[in-house]
Design an enzyme around this catalytic site. Sequence first.
Site, PDB file in Angstrom:
ATOM      1  N   GLU A   1       0.830  -1.199   0.000  1.00 50.33           N
ATOM      2  CA  GLU A   1       0.000   0.000   0.000  1.00 50.33           C
ATOM      3  C   GLU A   1       0.865   1.250   0.000  1.00 50.33           C
ATOM      4  OE1 GLU A   1      -3.060  -2.209   3.069  1.00 50.33           O
ATOM      5  OE2 GLU A   1      -2.310  -0.217   3.544  1.00 50.33           O
TER       6      GLU A   1
ATOM      7  N   CYS B   1       3.395  -5.337  16.204  1.00 51.65           N
ATOM      8  CA  CYS B   1       2.766  -4.391  17.152  1.00 51.65           C
ATOM      9  C   CYS B   1       1.270  -4.721  17.239  1.00 51.65           C
ATOM     10  CB  CYS B   1       2.981  -2.949  16.705  1.00 51.65           C
ATOM     11  SG  CYS B   1       4.725  -2.518  16.562  1.00 51.65           S
TER      12      CYS B   1
ATOM     13  N   GLY C   1       5.610  -2.003   7.111  1.00 52.52           N
ATOM     14  CA  GLY C   1       6.986  -2.459   7.316  1.00 52.52           C
ATOM     15  C   GLY C   1       7.789  -1.601   8.268  1.00 52.52           C
ATOM     16  N   GLU C   2       8.959  -2.109   8.650  1.00 49.37           N
ATOM     17  CA  GLU C   2       9.867  -1.383   9.540  1.00 49.37           C
ATOM     18  C   GLU C   2      11.104  -0.985   8.721  1.00 49.37           C
ATOM     19  OE1 GLU C   2      10.315   0.107  12.453  1.00 49.37           O
ATOM     20  OE2 GLU C   2      12.425   0.325  11.906  1.00 49.37           O
TER      21      GLU C   2
ATOM     22  N   SER D   1      10.337   6.762   9.834  1.00 53.27           N
ATOM     23  CA  SER D   1       9.747   6.400  11.121  1.00 53.27           C
ATOM     24  C   SER D   1      10.186   4.987  11.508  1.00 53.27           C
ATOM     25  CB  SER D   1       8.221   6.458  11.010  1.00 53.27           C
ATOM     26  OG  SER D   1       7.621   5.977  12.185  1.00 53.27           O
TER      27      SER D   1
ATOM     28  N   CYS E   1       3.106   8.392   1.626  1.00 51.55           N
ATOM     29  CA  CYS E   1       3.513   7.450   2.667  1.00 51.55           C
ATOM     30  C   CYS E   1       3.929   6.148   1.979  1.00 51.55           C
ATOM     31  CB  CYS E   1       2.313   7.235   3.594  1.00 51.55           C
ATOM     32  SG  CYS E   1       2.640   6.084   4.917  1.00 51.55           S
TER      33      CYS E   1
ATOM     34  N   CYS F   1      -1.427  -2.685  15.255  1.00 57.32           N
ATOM     35  CA  CYS F   1      -1.127  -2.361  13.852  1.00 57.32           C
ATOM     36  C   CYS F   1      -1.558  -3.483  12.918  1.00 57.32           C
ATOM     37  CB  CYS F   1       0.367  -2.095  13.704  1.00 57.32           C
ATOM     38  SG  CYS F   1       0.854  -1.718  12.019  1.00 57.32           S
TER      39      CYS F   1
ATOM     40  N   LEU G   1       7.164   5.767  19.961  1.00 52.61           N
ATOM     41  CA  LEU G   1       7.361   5.465  21.383  1.00 52.61           C
ATOM     42  C   LEU G   1       6.112   4.787  21.961  1.00 52.61           C
ATOM     43  CD1 LEU G   1       9.581   5.867  23.556  1.00 52.61           C
ATOM     44  CD2 LEU G   1       8.234   7.793  24.371  1.00 52.61           C
ATOM     45  N   HIS G   2       4.994   5.474  21.839  1.00 51.38           N
ATOM     46  CA  HIS G   2       3.669   4.922  22.173  1.00 51.38           C
ATOM     47  C   HIS G   2       3.380   4.679  23.647  1.00 51.38           C
ATOM     48  CE1 HIS G   2       3.272   5.024  17.985  1.00 51.38           C
ATOM     49  NE2 HIS G   2       3.364   3.762  17.666  1.00 51.38           N
TER      50      HIS G   2
ATOM     51  N   ASN H   1      -6.144   4.251  15.349  1.00 53.41           N
ATOM     52  CA  ASN H   1      -7.160   3.700  14.443  1.00 53.41           C
ATOM     53  C   ASN H   1      -7.518   2.329  14.967  1.00 53.41           C
ATOM     54  OD1 ASN H   1      -7.571   5.401  12.026  1.00 53.41           O
ATOM     55  ND2 ASN H   1      -5.347   5.192  11.880  1.00 53.41           N
TER      56      ASN H   1
ATOM     57  N   CYS I   1      -1.736   1.995   8.100  1.00 54.47           N
ATOM     58  CA  CYS I   1      -0.902   1.063   7.343  1.00 54.47           C
ATOM     59  C   CYS I   1      -1.370  -0.382   7.481  1.00 54.47           C
ATOM     60  CB  CYS I   1       0.563   1.192   7.735  1.00 54.47           C
ATOM     61  SG  CYS I   1       0.810   1.481   9.475  1.00 54.47           S
TER      62      CYS I   1
ATOM     63  N   CYS J   1       5.147  -7.187   7.988  1.00 50.76           N
ATOM     64  CA  CYS J   1       6.076  -6.625   8.968  1.00 50.76           C
ATOM     65  C   CYS J   1       6.348  -7.686  10.030  1.00 50.76           C
ATOM     66  CB  CYS J   1       5.437  -5.393   9.617  1.00 50.76           C
ATOM     67  SG  CYS J   1       6.544  -4.521  10.740  1.00 50.76           S
TER      68      CYS J   1
HETATM   69  N1  SAH Z   1       7.509   0.475  11.546  1.00 50.46           N
HETATM   70  C1  SAH Z   1       7.628   1.894  11.578  1.00 50.46           C
HETATM   71  C2  SAH Z   1       6.882   2.618  10.472  1.00 50.46           C
HETATM   72  C3  SAH Z   1       5.518   2.109  10.052  1.00 50.46           C
HETATM   73  S1  SAH Z   1       4.144   2.435  11.043  1.00 50.46           S
HETATM   74  C4  SAH Z   1       7.233   2.414  12.952  1.00 50.46           C
HETATM   75  O1  SAH Z   1       6.846   1.619  13.792  1.00 50.46           O
HETATM   76  O2  SAH Z   1       7.378   3.609  13.196  1.00 50.46           O
HETATM   77  C5  SAH Z   1       3.914   4.171  11.050  1.00 50.46           C
HETATM   78  C6  SAH Z   1       3.238   4.675  12.304  1.00 50.46           C
HETATM   79  O3  SAH Z   1       1.843   4.288  12.352  1.00 50.46           O
HETATM   80  C7  SAH Z   1       3.876   4.112  13.575  1.00 50.46           C
HETATM   81  O4  SAH Z   1       4.002   5.130  14.543  1.00 50.46           O
HETATM   82  C8  SAH Z   1       2.841   3.091  13.992  1.00 50.46           C
HETATM   83  O5  SAH Z   1       2.972   2.748  15.334  1.00 50.46           O
HETATM   84  C9  SAH Z   1       1.549   3.791  13.632  1.00 50.46           C
HETATM   85  N2  SAH Z   1       0.371   2.907  13.618  1.00 50.46           N
HETATM   86  C10 SAH Z   1       0.291   1.623  13.257  1.00 50.46           C
HETATM   87  N3  SAH Z   1      -0.964   1.156  13.433  1.00 50.46           N
HETATM   88  C11 SAH Z   1      -1.694   2.170  13.927  1.00 50.46           C
HETATM   89  C12 SAH Z   1      -3.064   2.298  14.340  1.00 50.46           C
HETATM   90  N4  SAH Z   1      -3.904   1.297  14.295  1.00 50.46           N
HETATM   91  N5  SAH Z   1      -3.464   3.498  14.803  1.00 50.46           N
HETATM   92  C13 SAH Z   1      -2.589   4.552  14.851  1.00 50.46           C
HETATM   93  N6  SAH Z   1      -1.312   4.474  14.492  1.00 50.46           N
HETATM   94  C14 SAH Z   1      -0.848   3.303  14.041  1.00 50.46           C
END
Ligand code: SAH
Length: 352
Positions: free
Chosen positions: A97, A121, A164-165, A196, A110, A124, A221-222, A296, A338, A117
């Site tokens: 995507e 997480c 992806g990372e 990112s 983006c 995600c 960070l989250h 999301n 994503c 991935c």
């Molecule tokens: N792997 C990298 C880049 C891809 S994700 C990373 O972790 O940064 C890009 C961003 O979207 C990251 O901050 C990720 O945590 C966030 N993300 C993924 N799923 C999400 C969701 N359901 N709601 C909000 N943000 C989300």
Amino acid sequence: MALISGDGSLRNLTLEELEDAAHRQGEKPYRARQLAQWLYKKNACDWPEIKNIPRSFLDSLRKQYCLCSLSMSSRLESCRDHSVKYLLKTSDGNFIETVLIPQGGRKTQCLSTQIGCKMGCLFCASGQGGFVRNLSCGEILDQIAFVAKDTGSLPTNLVYMGMGEPFDNYDAVVKSIRIANASWGFGIGQRRITVSTVGIVPGIRRFSEEGLNQIKLAVSLHSPDDAVRTRLIPANRKYNIPEILKALEEAEDKFKRQITFEYLLAGEVTDRDEDAVELAGIAKMIHAKVNLIPCNSVLKEFRPPAERRILEFQKVLEKEGIRVTVRRSAGQDIAAACGQLRLQEGSVKRET
Ligand code: SAH
């Protein structure tokens, strides 16, 4: 002939490598620059588009390379904010995507860096379909060319925040940044590119030595709490918050741009005032700014907090003197977070 790995895209080659290819065919080096013009200024995606290069040279390239390794699977435009999400098919039948987000005078694209991935997480969608493989540098850049061809112009900004990372596919990602940035390439300024990462420490260290110091680095960070972060982001077991902070502190003077912490706001998981205070403490340590991302909903347990809570959380950070922005997720009506679309379409399995 099906190209298996994505290595077949001509956008895998640097200018030097294009010059080598020209040399091998007995062509002058300036042919490489002409070719780069077609690839990066005119976004050629079909061989017949290329006009001023000898047929024999093109024919030899054509045997080994394709001009665009991706094809359209679907294109969804948000009626709310006009972001456009492309589901693209790779030459080996996988789906990735990319999203184009228009905002003011900017057009931010983006980019995906992997098919699926490995990070897993919890909140995600990308990891939920599993990991298939890395994208090649050419496949990352072909996302730009493909969308530019579709819309008639290049994006002004790039964010490596798709599926992806990026630092788990380090070499291809860095090569793609160099080509996207090069004057002979897409010519997109470093200041307009953001990478990112989930916080892969060796990747952060290596990236700080690349000399790409105008690029913006964002770290997901989250949570300011190691136990909570490990639950959300399994990779935190390997690279925990203190280790990430140490790497960022050491790299701080190498990055010319302020580092951003992305912070997922999930109701009752990461959105308490105490979290905001701790987050502020961490951000101060490395002079970082904070980008709040209301979650999301991919899984039921992760929901965006109420609007009032988002604003209160933001206020706590601001009171502590932290620069804060809230990312209003683009394309909510088209599942633009994503990996969401790929999951929804049931297209995570390879086509046979
Ligand atoms: N792997 C990298 C880049 C891809 S994700 C990373 O972790 O940064 C890009 C961003 O979207 C990251 O901050 C990720 O945590 C966030 N993300 C993924 N799923 C999400 C969701 N359901 N709601 C909000 N943000 C989300």
